[in-house]
Write an enzyme that holds these catalytic residues in place. Structure first.
Site, mmCIF file in Angstrom:
data_model
loop_
_atom_site.group_PDB
_atom_site.id
_atom_site.type_symbol
_atom_site.label_atom_id
_atom_site.label_comp_id
_atom_site.label_asym_id
_atom_site.label_seq_id
_atom_site.Cartn_x
_atom_site.Cartn_y
_atom_site.Cartn_z
ATOM 1 N N TYR A 1 78.419 85.967 172.821
ATOM 2 C CA TYR A 1 79.448 86.992 172.994
ATOM 3 C C TYR A 1 80.279 86.836 174.263
ATOM 4 C CZ TYR A 1 76.815 89.102 169.228
ATOM 5 O OH TYR A 1 76.186 89.324 168.025
ATOM 6 N N HIS B 1 85.929 90.489 165.428
ATOM 7 C CA HIS B 1 84.618 90.083 165.941
ATOM 8 C C HIS B 1 84.840 89.104 167.080
ATOM 9 C CE1 HIS B 1 82.646 91.948 162.528
ATOM 10 N NE2 HIS B 1 83.575 91.387 161.773
ATOM 11 N N SER C 1 82.639 86.782 168.049
ATOM 12 C CA SER C 1 82.135 85.478 167.629
ATOM 13 C C SER C 1 82.652 85.141 166.233
ATOM 14 C CB SER C 1 80.599 85.477 167.629
ATOM 15 O OG SER C 1 80.108 86.326 166.603
#
Length: 147
Positions: A24, A100, A102
């Protein structure tokens, strides 16, 4: 239409900066918020930025965003489990972008399915905090012209 964009964050995103930084990154949620505020301001938009570990809060916030420019939603793990979030987006008709940090498709197979993708305008993943910038920019630049 309100000149407000809502950035909503789901479970465990409050741990950014310390939670699995190899996946992350090192940016904290406060860092992401600052980046989002700058981006929204560049588009002349007000920003509501929220995080909750509770699904019902996210549902309430999606419903409250009806009539706004839209929602940038990082639902975290709820992406893969929540019919309630899917139904809130579909039921309100609020323009939404799923984001998101990732690339979920380069991760575990259970992360490859999203209940949200079929009801949002688009999905942006894998660009770290820039995923949020891209989501805000997409909603800001594709919104209907004001009368």
């Amino acid at each position: 239409m309100s000149d407000t964009i809502h950035v909503l964050n789901g479970p465990n995103l409050n741990l950014l900066g310390t939670r699995e930084p190899g996946i992350y990154g090192a940016a904290t949620l406060a860092d992401v918020e600052a980046l989002c505020r700058t981006t929204a301001a560049q588009h002349g938009l007000e920003l509501v930025f929220r995080q909750s570990n509770h699904e019902g809060d996210l549902v309430d916030w999606i419903q409250a965003a009806a009539g706004s420019v839209g929602v940038v939603l990082n639902a975290g793990a709820y992406t893969h489990t929540s019919v309630a979030l899917r139904d809130a987006i579909a039921g309100t008709g609020v323009p939404a972008v799923e984001v998101h940090l990732s690339n979920v498709f380069a991760r575990e197979p259970f992360r490859h399915h999203s209940y949200l993708s079929p009801v949002v305008r688009g999905v942006i993943c894998g660009f770290g905090p820039q995923s949020y910038v891209l989501g805000i920019t997409a909603l800001a630049t594709t919104r209907p012209a004001r009368p």
